[in-house]
Write a protein that holds these residues in place. Structure first.
Motif, PDB file in Angstrom:
ATOM      1  N   LEU A  40     -73.236  -7.946  20.632  1.00  0.00           N
ATOM      2  CA  LEU A  40     -72.878  -9.358  20.697  1.00  0.00           C
ATOM      3  C   LEU A  40     -73.027 -10.017  19.323  1.00  0.00           C
ATOM      4  N   LEU A  41     -74.105  -9.702  18.633  1.00  0.00           N
ATOM      5  CA  LEU A  41     -74.331 -10.243  17.297  1.00  0.00           C
ATOM      6  C   LEU A  41     -73.256  -9.770  16.323  1.00  0.00           C
ATOM      7  N   ILE A  42     -72.902  -8.508  16.378  1.00  0.00           N
ATOM      8  CA  ILE A  42     -71.845  -7.971  15.514  1.00  0.00           C
ATOM      9  C   ILE A  42     -70.510  -8.651  15.827  1.00  0.00           C
ATOM     10  N   SER A  43     -70.226  -8.872  17.088  1.00  0.00           N
ATOM     11  CA  SER A  43     -68.984  -9.556  17.483  1.00  0.00           C
ATOM     12  C   SER A  43     -68.956 -10.993  16.978  1.00  0.00           C
ATOM     13  N   LEU A  44     -70.059 -11.702  17.132  1.00  0.00           N
ATOM     14  CA  LEU A  44     -70.129 -13.084  16.670  1.00  0.00           C
ATOM     15  C   LEU A  44     -69.974 -13.187  15.154  1.00  0.00           C
ATOM     16  N   VAL A  45     -70.627 -12.300  14.427  1.00  0.00           N
ATOM     17  CA  VAL A  45     -70.511 -12.292  12.969  1.00  0.00           C
ATOM     18  C   VAL A  45     -69.081 -11.967  12.559  1.00  0.00           C
ATOM     19  N   SER A  46     -68.454 -11.031  13.234  1.00  0.00           N
ATOM     20  CA  SER A  46     -67.064 -10.675  12.928  1.00  0.00           C
ATOM     21  C   SER A  46     -66.122 -11.851  13.187  1.00  0.00           C
ATOM     22  N   ILE A  47     -66.307 -12.535  14.294  1.00  0.00           N
ATOM     23  CA  ILE A  47     -65.474 -13.701  14.607  1.00  0.00           C
ATOM     24  C   ILE A  47     -65.691 -14.794  13.565  1.00  0.00           C
ATOM     25  N   PHE A  48     -66.922 -15.020  13.161  1.00  0.00           N
ATOM     26  CA  PHE A  48     -67.225 -16.022  12.151  1.00  0.00           C
ATOM     27  C   PHE A  48     -66.563 -15.678  10.817  1.00  0.00           C
ATOM     28  N   ILE A  49     -66.642 -14.434  10.403  1.00  0.00           N
ATOM     29  CA  ILE A  49     -66.029 -13.996   9.140  1.00  0.00           C
ATOM     30  C   ILE A  49     -64.506 -14.155   9.200  1.00  0.00           C
ATOM     31  N   ILE A  50     -63.904 -13.797  10.311  1.00  0.00           N
ATOM     32  CA  ILE A  50     -62.453 -13.949  10.471  1.00  0.00           C
ATOM     33  C   ILE A  50     -62.076 -15.430  10.418  1.00  0.00           C
ATOM     34  N   PHE A  51     -62.839 -16.285  11.072  1.00  0.00           N
ATOM     35  CA  PHE A  51     -62.560 -17.716  11.064  1.00  0.00           C
ATOM     36  C   PHE A  51     -62.663 -18.290   9.655  1.00  0.00           C
ATOM     37  N   ILE A  52     -63.727 -17.961   8.943  1.00  0.00           N
ATOM     38  CA  ILE A  52     -63.915 -18.450   7.575  1.00  0.00           C
ATOM     39  C   ILE A  52     -62.795 -17.935   6.674  1.00  0.00           C
ATOM     40  N   SER A  53     -62.409 -16.686   6.829  1.00  0.00           N
ATOM     41  CA  SER A  53     -61.310 -16.126   6.038  1.00  0.00           C
ATOM     42  C   SER A  53     -60.008 -16.865   6.314  1.00  0.00           C
ATOM     43  N   PHE A  54     -59.750 -17.156   7.568  1.00  0.00           N
ATOM     44  CA  PHE A  54     -58.539 -17.884   7.955  1.00  0.00           C
ATOM     45  C   PHE A  54     -58.527 -19.284   7.332  1.00  0.00           C
ATOM     46  N   VAL A  55     -59.640 -19.980   7.391  1.00  0.00           N
ATOM     47  CA  VAL A  55     -59.732 -21.317   6.804  1.00  0.00           C
ATOM     48  C   VAL A  55     -59.538 -21.256   5.291  1.00  0.00           C
ATOM     49  N   LEU A  56     -60.142 -20.286   4.632  1.00  0.00           N
ATOM     50  CA  LEU A  56     -59.989 -20.149   3.181  1.00  0.00           C
ATOM     51  C   LEU A  56     -58.558 -19.814   2.784  1.00  0.00           C
ATOM     52  N   ILE A  57     -57.891 -18.995   3.560  1.00  0.00           N
ATOM     53  CA  ILE A  57     -56.491 -18.661   3.268  1.00  0.00           C
ATOM     54  C   ILE A  57     -55.612 -19.903   3.388  1.00  0.00           C
ATOM     55  N   ILE A  58     -55.803 -20.670   4.441  1.00  0.00           N
ATOM     56  CA  ILE A  58     -55.017 -21.896   4.619  1.00  0.00           C
ATOM     57  C   ILE A  58     -55.326 -22.889   3.503  1.00  0.00           C
ATOM     58  N   TYR A  59     -56.584 -23.064   3.167  1.00  0.00           N
ATOM     59  CA  TYR A  59     -56.967 -23.977   2.091  1.00  0.00           C
ATOM     60  C   TYR A  59     -56.371 -23.534   0.754  1.00  0.00           C
ATOM     61  N   THR A  60     -56.383 -22.245   0.488  1.00  0.00           N
ATOM     62  CA  THR A  60     -55.799 -21.721  -0.738  1.00  0.00           C
ATOM     63  C   THR A  60     -54.298 -21.973  -0.782  1.00  0.00           C
ATOM     64  N   LEU A  61     -53.633 -21.828   0.348  1.00  0.00           N
ATOM     65  CA  LEU A  61     -52.205 -22.146   0.409  1.00  0.00           C
ATOM     66  C   LEU A  61     -51.961 -23.614   0.091  1.00  0.00           C
ATOM     67  N   PHE A  62     -52.821 -24.493   0.567  1.00  0.00           N
ATOM     68  CA  PHE A  62     -52.676 -25.916   0.276  1.00  0.00           C
ATOM     69  C   PHE A  62     -52.874 -26.201  -1.207  1.00  0.00           C
ATOM     70  N   ILE A  63     -53.782 -25.479  -1.849  1.00  0.00           N
ATOM     71  CA  ILE A  63     -54.035 -25.693  -3.268  1.00  0.00           C
ATOM     72  C   ILE A  63     -52.842 -25.241  -4.107  1.00  0.00           C
ATOM     73  N   TYR A  64     -52.348 -24.051  -3.833  1.00  0.00           N
ATOM     74  CA  TYR A  64     -51.282 -23.493  -4.659  1.00  0.00           C
ATOM     75  C   TYR A  64     -49.886 -23.947  -4.237  1.00  0.00           C
ATOM     76  N   LYS A  65     -49.739 -24.434  -3.043  1.00  0.00           N
ATOM     77  CA  LYS A  65     -48.457 -24.959  -2.548  1.00  0.00           C
ATOM     78  C   LYS A  65     -48.708 -26.335  -1.950  1.00  0.00           C
ATOM     79  N   PRO A  66     -48.838 -27.361  -2.786  1.00  0.00           N
ATOM     80  CA  PRO A  66     -49.169 -28.688  -2.251  1.00  0.00           C
ATOM     81  C   PRO A  66     -48.082 -29.263  -1.337  1.00  0.00           C
ATOM     82  N   GLU A  67     -46.873 -28.757  -1.443  1.00  0.00           N
ATOM     83  CA  GLU A  67     -45.804 -29.208  -0.542  1.00  0.00           C
ATOM     84  C   GLU A  67     -46.175 -28.920   0.912  1.00  0.00           C
ATOM     85  N   ASN A  68     -46.843 -27.792   1.138  1.00  0.00           N
ATOM     86  CA  ASN A  68     -47.285 -27.439   2.492  1.00  0.00           C
ATOM     87  C   ASN A  68     -48.316 -28.431   3.012  1.00  0.00           C
TER      88      ASN A  68
END
Length: 136
Positions: free
Chosen positions: A6-34
Motif C-alpha cells: 500500500l505504501l509503495i502504491s501511494l508513493v508511486s501515485i504521488f510521484i506520477i501526480f507530481i510528474s504530471f503537474v511538473l510536465i503541465i507547468y513546464t508546457l505552460f512556461i515554454y508555450k505560454p500560448e497554451n
C-alpha cells in the motif's frame, strides 16, 4: 506485507501526480500560448482574451509573461480593456502555498477600458503585487 504494498502504491501515485503537474507547468512556461488558452477556456468563461504577441522567460518557480496588444472582450465581442504592453511575474510557489495570486511585478503600458460594463460577477479573488507600474 499489505502495508508495504500500500505504501509503495501511494508513493508511486504521488510521484506520477507530481510528474504530471511538473510536465503541465513546464508546457505552460515554454508555450505560454497554451496557458492563455487554458485560462480563456476554463477560467474566464464570460470573457475572451486576444493578443498580438506573447513572450515568456523560463524559470521554474517564477513565471514571467509579456503581452503586446492584449485585449479582453466579453462574450458579445465588446471591448472591456485594452493594454498596449503588459508584463507580469508570477511567483508560483507563493501562489500555490498562500492560495492567492502573488505577482512579483506587474508593468502596464497604454491602458484603455470601457467603463460601461454590466458585469454581475459575484466572485472575488485576492492578488498581492510586489512591484506595480502603470503608464497610460
Amino acid at each position: 506485507m499489505i502495508i508495504k504494498k500500500l505504501l509503495i502504491s501511494l508513493v508511486s501515485i504521488f510521484i506520477i501526480f507530481i510528474s504530471f503537474v511538473l510536465i503541465i507547468y513546464t508546457l505552460f512556461i515554454y508555450k505560454p500560448e497554451n496557458l492563455v488558452q487554458f485560462i480563456d477556456r476554463f477560467l474566464l468563461k464570460e470573457y475572451k482574451i486576444q493578443y498580438q504577441d506573447i513572450s515568456s522567460e523560463s524559470q521554474l518557480l517564477e513565471l514571467k509573461l509579456g503581452f503586446k496588444n492584449l485585449l479582453l472582450e466579453n462574450n458579445k465581442n465588446k471591448e472591456i480593456i485594452k493594454l498596449e504592453k503588459i508584463y507580469l511575474s508570477i511567483d508560483s510557489l507563493r501562489t500555490l502555498t498562500q492560495r492567492y495570486l502573488y505577482l512579483n511585478a506587474l508593468d502596464i503600458e497604454g491602458i484603455s477600458s470601457n467603463n460601461q460594463t454590466n458585469s454581475k460577477a459575484t466572485d472575488s479573488f485576492k492578488i498581492r503585487i510586489g512591484n506595480l507600474s502603470i503608464q497610460t
